[in-house]
Design a protein around this motif. Structure first.
Motif, PDB file in Angstrom:
ATOM      1  N   ARG A  46     -48.816  -4.218 -12.559  1.00 44.01           N
ATOM      2  CA  ARG A  46     -47.456  -4.228 -12.712  1.00 44.01           C
ATOM      3  C   ARG A  46     -46.214  -4.234 -11.928  1.00 44.01           C
ATOM      4  NH1 ARG A  46     -49.808  -0.474 -16.441  1.00 44.01           N
ATOM      5  NH2 ARG A  46     -48.994   1.305 -15.298  1.00 44.01           N
ATOM      6  N   GLN A  47     -46.515  -3.456 -10.956  1.00 43.66           N
ATOM      7  CA  GLN A  47     -45.475  -3.654  -9.797  1.00 43.66           C
ATOM      8  C   GLN A  47     -45.263  -5.120  -9.344  1.00 43.66           C
ATOM      9  OE1 GLN A  47     -46.956  -0.675  -7.124  1.00 43.66           O
ATOM     10  NE2 GLN A  47     -45.552   1.166  -8.382  1.00 43.66           N
ATOM     11  N   LEU A  48     -46.752  -5.669  -9.070  1.00 48.08           N
ATOM     12  CA  LEU A  48     -46.570  -6.878  -8.407  1.00 48.08           C
ATOM     13  C   LEU A  48     -45.943  -8.091  -9.376  1.00 48.08           C
ATOM     14  CD1 LEU A  48     -47.683  -8.567  -6.047  1.00 48.08           C
ATOM     15  CD2 LEU A  48     -49.724  -8.940  -7.327  1.00 48.08           C
ATOM     16  N   GLN A  49     -46.135  -7.819 -10.572  1.00 41.99           N
ATOM     17  CA  GLN A  49     -45.428  -8.669 -11.343  1.00 41.99           C
ATOM     18  C   GLN A  49     -44.024  -8.441 -11.491  1.00 41.99           C
ATOM     19  OE1 GLN A  49     -47.540  -8.117 -15.266  1.00 41.99           O
ATOM     20  NE2 GLN A  49     -49.103  -9.442 -14.959  1.00 41.99           N
ATOM     21  N   ASP A  50     -43.795  -7.100 -11.566  1.00 42.68           N
ATOM     22  CA  ASP A  50     -42.082  -6.884 -11.563  1.00 42.68           C
ATOM     23  C   ASP A  50     -41.561  -7.603 -10.171  1.00 42.68           C
ATOM     24  OD1 ASP A  50     -42.418  -5.578 -13.888  1.00 42.68           O
ATOM     25  OD2 ASP A  50     -42.493  -3.375 -12.730  1.00 42.68           O
ATOM     26  N   GLU A  51     -42.233  -7.276  -9.005  1.00 42.81           N
ATOM     27  CA  GLU A  51     -41.703  -7.889  -7.896  1.00 42.81           C
ATOM     28  C   GLU A  51     -41.643  -9.350  -7.763  1.00 42.81           C
ATOM     29  OE1 GLU A  51     -39.995  -7.922  -4.226  1.00 42.81           O
ATOM     30  OE2 GLU A  51     -40.546  -6.295  -5.504  1.00 42.81           O
ATOM     31  N   ARG A  52     -42.641 -10.206  -8.473  1.00 44.32           N
ATOM     32  CA  ARG A  52     -42.462 -11.576  -8.554  1.00 44.32           C
ATOM     33  C   ARG A  52     -41.342 -11.954  -9.297  1.00 44.32           C
ATOM     34  NH1 ARG A  52     -49.021 -12.231  -9.880  1.00 44.32           N
ATOM     35  NH2 ARG A  52     -49.602 -12.186  -7.836  1.00 44.32           N
ATOM     36  N   ASP A 103     -33.610 -17.836  -8.003  1.00 43.54           N
ATOM     37  CA  ASP A 103     -32.744 -18.661  -8.848  1.00 43.54           C
ATOM     38  C   ASP A 103     -31.240 -18.510  -8.709  1.00 43.54           C
ATOM     39  OD1 ASP A 103     -35.007 -19.571 -10.033  1.00 43.54           O
ATOM     40  OD2 ASP A 103     -35.239 -18.525 -11.441  1.00 43.54           O
ATOM     41  N   GLU A 104     -30.975 -17.009  -8.547  1.00 43.29           N
ATOM     42  CA  GLU A 104     -29.560 -16.685  -8.364  1.00 43.29           C
ATOM     43  C   GLU A 104     -29.258 -17.300  -6.950  1.00 43.29           C
ATOM     44  OE1 GLU A 104     -29.274 -12.551  -8.253  1.00 43.29           O
ATOM     45  OE2 GLU A 104     -29.460 -12.358 -10.530  1.00 43.29           O
ATOM     46  N   LYS A 105     -30.009 -17.195  -6.128  1.00 47.68           N
ATOM     47  CA  LYS A 105     -29.501 -17.834  -4.738  1.00 47.68           C
ATOM     48  C   LYS A 105     -29.494 -19.420  -4.818  1.00 47.68           C
ATOM     49  CE  LYS A 105     -30.878 -14.257  -1.669  1.00 47.68           C
ATOM     50  NZ  LYS A 105     -32.038 -13.607  -0.837  1.00 47.68           N
ATOM     51  N   GLN A 106     -30.381 -19.880  -5.719  1.00 43.07           N
ATOM     52  CA  GLN A 106     -30.376 -21.390  -5.600  1.00 43.07           C
ATOM     53  C   GLN A 106     -29.096 -21.825  -6.521  1.00 43.07           C
ATOM     54  OE1 GLN A 106     -32.601 -23.192  -4.402  1.00 43.07           O
ATOM     55  NE2 GLN A 106     -31.981 -25.195  -5.163  1.00 43.07           N
ATOM     56  N   GLN A 107     -28.627 -21.043  -7.629  1.00 42.66           N
ATOM     57  CA  GLN A 107     -27.618 -21.237  -8.381  1.00 42.66           C
ATOM     58  C   GLN A 107     -26.251 -21.247  -7.577  1.00 42.66           C
ATOM     59  OE1 GLN A 107     -27.727 -18.733 -11.820  1.00 42.66           O
ATOM     60  NE2 GLN A 107     -29.391 -20.001 -12.802  1.00 42.66           N
ATOM     61  N   PHE A 108     -26.373 -19.874  -6.867  1.00 43.65           N
ATOM     62  CA  PHE A 108     -25.190 -19.865  -5.931  1.00 43.65           C
ATOM     63  C   PHE A 108     -25.080 -20.953  -5.017  1.00 43.65           C
ATOM     64  CE2 PHE A 108     -23.571 -18.406  -1.759  1.00 43.65           C
ATOM     65  CZ  PHE A 108     -22.499 -18.123  -1.940  1.00 43.65           C
ATOM     66  N   TRP A 109     -25.854 -21.395  -4.219  1.00 47.27           N
ATOM     67  CA  TRP A 109     -25.880 -22.564  -3.271  1.00 47.27           C
ATOM     68  C   TRP A 109     -25.502 -23.823  -3.926  1.00 47.27           C
ATOM     69  CZ3 TRP A 109     -24.309 -21.375   1.426  1.00 47.27           C
ATOM     70  CH2 TRP A 109     -24.573 -19.924   1.847  1.00 47.27           C
ATOM     71  N   SER A 110     -26.057 -24.014  -4.941  1.00 44.45           N
ATOM     72  CA  SER A 110     -25.856 -25.065  -5.919  1.00 44.45           C
ATOM     73  C   SER A 110     -24.297 -25.375  -6.275  1.00 44.45           C
ATOM     74  CB  SER A 110     -26.734 -25.262  -7.209  1.00 44.45           C
ATOM     75  OG  SER A 110     -26.398 -26.451  -7.913  1.00 44.45           O
ATOM     76  N   ARG A 111     -23.771 -24.305  -6.641  1.00 46.58           N
ATOM     77  CA  ARG A 111     -22.236 -23.881  -6.846  1.00 46.58           C
ATOM     78  C   ARG A 111     -21.602 -24.353  -5.689  1.00 46.58           C
ATOM     79  NH1 ARG A 111     -24.187 -19.818 -10.236  1.00 46.58           N
ATOM     80  NH2 ARG A 111     -23.157 -18.102  -8.555  1.00 46.58           N
ATOM     81  N   GLU A 112     -21.623 -23.593  -4.669  1.00 47.65           N
ATOM     82  CA  GLU A 112     -21.231 -23.666  -3.527  1.00 47.65           C
ATOM     83  C   GLU A 112     -21.148 -25.133  -2.962  1.00 47.65           C
ATOM     84  OE1 GLU A 112     -18.922 -21.708  -0.095  1.00 47.65           O
ATOM     85  OE2 GLU A 112     -19.348 -21.409  -2.435  1.00 47.65           O
ATOM     86  N   PHE A 113     -22.320 -25.962  -2.884  1.00 44.76           N
ATOM     87  CA  PHE A 113     -22.287 -27.119  -2.619  1.00 44.76           C
ATOM     88  C   PHE A 113     -21.367 -27.994  -3.488  1.00 44.76           C
ATOM     89  CE2 PHE A 113     -24.385 -31.315  -2.549  1.00 44.76           C
ATOM     90  CZ  PHE A 113     -24.471 -31.886  -1.319  1.00 44.76           C
ATOM     91  N   ASP A 114     -21.661 -27.889  -4.709  1.00 43.77           N
ATOM     92  CA  ASP A 114     -20.863 -28.783  -5.721  1.00 43.77           C
ATOM     93  C   ASP A 114     -18.907 -28.305  -5.258  1.00 43.77           C
ATOM     94  OD1 ASP A 114     -22.963 -29.613  -6.995  1.00 43.77           O
ATOM     95  OD2 ASP A 114     -22.720 -28.371  -8.579  1.00 43.77           O
TER      96      ASP A 114
END
Length: 123
Positions: free
Chosen positions: A23-29, A37-48
């Motif tokens: 469960r801890q491993l799944q939570d960590e995943r 995903d948040e970082k990907q969205q941030f950098w995508s918005r920043e790039f745009d």
């Protein structure tokens, strides 16, 4: 010797720890995926945003270059007009000075004639 109950108890504890670890491993995943995903969205918005800033800057530069071309053309036209006006002013200045000199010469000639006439009358 290990009794059956102890063995079941240890097995149960081990199973519980294993389930807890899973469960801890799944939570960590899930957390890791969410962070990614948040970082990907941030950098995508920043790039745009940066791309839009670059496009705006390029558009402003093009607009400035077009205005500069117009100003340079206007400056060339103004210089040409100024040179024509200077040439005309020089032409009229020369005519003015020539006319002024002619009048001065005529006035001196008239004054000499009057002086000569006065001498002839006296003389």
């Amino acid at each position: 010797m290990v009794t059956r109950d102890e063995l079941d108890r240890v097995r149960s504890q081990t199973q519980q720890k294993l389930e807890q670890t899973e469960r801890q491993l799944q939570d960590e995943r899930r957390r890791s995926k969410r962070d990614y995903d948040e970082k990907q969205q941030f950098w995508s918005r920043e790039f745009d945003r940066l791309r839009q800033m670059r496009n705006d800057a390029l558009a402003a530069l093009r607009s400035t270059e077009i205005r500069l071309d117009h100003v340079e053309l206007e400056l060339k036209t103004t210089r040409s007009e100024l040179e024509k006006a200077r040439a005309e002013a020089l032409k009229y200045t020369k005519k003015y000075h020539a006319l002024k000199q002619q009048r001065r010469s005529e006035r001196h000639a008239t004054e000499r004639r009057e002086d000569d006439d006065a001498l002839v009358i006296r003389g």
